[in-house]
Design an enzyme around this catalytic site. Structure first.
Site, PDB file in Angstrom:
ATOM      1  N   ASN A   1      -7.321   0.599  -0.635  1.00 54.71           N
ATOM      2  CA  ASN A   1      -7.604  -0.832  -0.498  1.00 54.71           C
ATOM      3  C   ASN A   1      -7.957  -1.050   0.968  1.00 54.71           C
ATOM      4  O   ASN A   1      -7.078  -1.057   1.826  1.00 54.71           O
ATOM      5  CB  ASN A   1      -6.360  -1.644  -0.905  1.00 54.71           C
ATOM      6  CG  ASN A   1      -6.536  -3.115  -0.605  1.00 54.71           C
ATOM      7  OD1 ASN A   1      -7.649  -3.590  -0.379  1.00 54.71           O
ATOM      8  ND2 ASN A   1      -5.438  -3.857  -0.596  1.00 54.71           N
TER       9      ASN A   1
ATOM     10  N   LYS B   1      -9.069  -3.608   2.470  1.00 56.97           N
ATOM     11  CA  LYS B   1      -8.829  -4.950   3.019  1.00 56.97           C
ATOM     12  C   LYS B   1     -10.043  -5.378   3.852  1.00 56.97           C
ATOM     13  O   LYS B   1     -11.165  -5.071   3.475  1.00 56.97           O
ATOM     14  CB  LYS B   1      -7.520  -4.964   3.820  1.00 56.97           C
ATOM     15  CG  LYS B   1      -6.366  -4.373   3.014  1.00 56.97           C
ATOM     16  CD  LYS B   1      -5.020  -4.593   3.616  1.00 56.97           C
ATOM     17  CE  LYS B   1      -3.972  -3.968   2.699  1.00 56.97           C
ATOM     18  NZ  LYS B   1      -2.605  -4.285   3.075  1.00 56.97           N
TER      19      LYS B   1
ATOM     20  N   SER C   1       2.749   1.421   2.058  1.00 56.39           N
ATOM     21  CA  SER C   1       2.950   2.530   2.995  1.00 56.39           C
ATOM     22  C   SER C   1       2.899   3.917   2.341  1.00 56.39           C
ATOM     23  O   SER C   1       3.626   4.832   2.737  1.00 56.39           O
ATOM     24  CB  SER C   1       4.255   2.349   3.786  1.00 56.39           C
ATOM     25  OG  SER C   1       4.204   1.159   4.542  1.00 56.39           O
TER      26      SER C   1
HETATM   27  P1  PGA Z   1      -0.436  -0.183   2.933  1.00 51.98           P
HETATM   28  O1  PGA Z   1      -1.084  -1.357   2.036  1.00 51.98           O
HETATM   29  O2  PGA Z   1      -0.686   1.102   2.225  1.00 51.98           O
HETATM   30  O3  PGA Z   1      -1.165  -0.274   4.265  1.00 51.98           O
HETATM   31  O4  PGA Z   1       1.020  -0.482   3.068  1.00 51.98           O
HETATM   32  C1  PGA Z   1      -0.976  -1.344   0.644  1.00 51.98           C
HETATM   33  C2  PGA Z   1      -1.697  -2.529   0.048  1.00 51.98           C
HETATM   34  O5  PGA Z   1      -1.619  -3.636   0.604  1.00 51.98           O
HETATM   35  O6  PGA Z   1      -2.364  -2.396  -1.001  1.00 51.98           O
END
Ligand code: PGA
Length: 249
Positions: free
Chosen positions: A9, A11, A211
């Protein structure tokens, strides 16, 4: 045997040219087979170009609106995704819920619109740190799932991917232990069984997110009720993305 689905993802990271370069570089190195789906959810502005270069990687949207068309400035519709051949869309990510005020009802409408167009919704749920500390995670997630699946038939429900992402573990480096993640994902499967039946519960794919990194993905995906991962930070770097989707070696 359920498949596994590991989706990055991104973002609001990367430009279009960086995204194309990334996909061109990693796509042929992804060892996806019929049992493992490797995907990346990219910002909507990149969907078209990236979709053209991805062969092994499945490209996902990060969001969409549920109306077919209309005066909804800044939104993208399901027919727009369909036209590009996009097969997955993340909906109800905690950042969409918390920063942009998305409600369970909106997310339910998005799920229905996507399913009607044969696009797989990756429907996110998960609790805040306060809810976790209060010990009411299951009630919280049950409410999100129940509302998110309202009015969706058993046949359609099977096609949804649920992403369980405890908000306290997103981008914090604080990963839920595999046991915590397994416990909630099992509860989610039970919630689905109670809404539908054993067959839907056995077939539906449930991801964990928060994470996840190449170093911990195996322990997480070894859990019985966890069928994949939704990964933010660790999906942005080529080697790290490959370490996730090719974790089996
Ligand atoms: P992260 O994000 O792996 O950076 O914790 C996970 C997500 O928001 O899908």
């Amino acid at each position: 045997m359920r498949k596994q689905i590991i989706v990055g993802n991104w973002k609001m990271f990367k430009t279009n040219s960086q995204a194309i370069e990334f996909i061109k570089s990693v796509d042929s190195k992804v060892k996806a087979d019929e049992n493992i789906i490797a995907g990346i959810a990219v910002p909507s502005i990149m969907l078209s170009d990236v979709q053209k270069v991805a062969k092994n990687i499945v490209i996902s949207a990060q969001n969409c609106y549920f109306e077919q068309e209309g005066a909804f400035t800044g939104e993208i519709s399901v027919p727009m995704l369909q036209d590009l051949g996009i097969k997955y869309a993340v909906i109800g990510h905690s950042e969409r819920r918390d920063i942009f005020g998305e409600t369970d009802e909106m997310i339910n409408n998005k799920a229905k619109a996507l399913l009607a167009a044969s696009i797989t919704p990756i429907l996110c749920c998960g609790e805040s740190l306060k809810t976790y500390e209060d010990g009411t995670t299951i009630d919280w997630v049950k409410s999100q799932i129940t509302k998110g699946f309202e009015g969706i038939s058993a046949d359609d429900a099977k096609k949804v991917v649920i992403a369980y992402e405890p908000i306290w573990a997103i981008g914090t480096g604080k990963v839920a232990t595999p046991e915590i993640a397994q416990n909630v994902c099992k509860e989610i499967r039970d919630i689905i069984k109670n809404i539908y039946n054993q067959n839907v519960a056995d077939e539906i794919l449930i991801q964990y997110g928060g994470s996840v990194k190449p170093e911990n993905i195996k322990d997480i995906l070894d859990q019985t009720d966890i069928d994949g991962a939704l990964v933010g930070g660790a999906s942005l770097i080529e080697d790290s993305y490959l370490g996730l989707v090719n974790y089996k070696g």
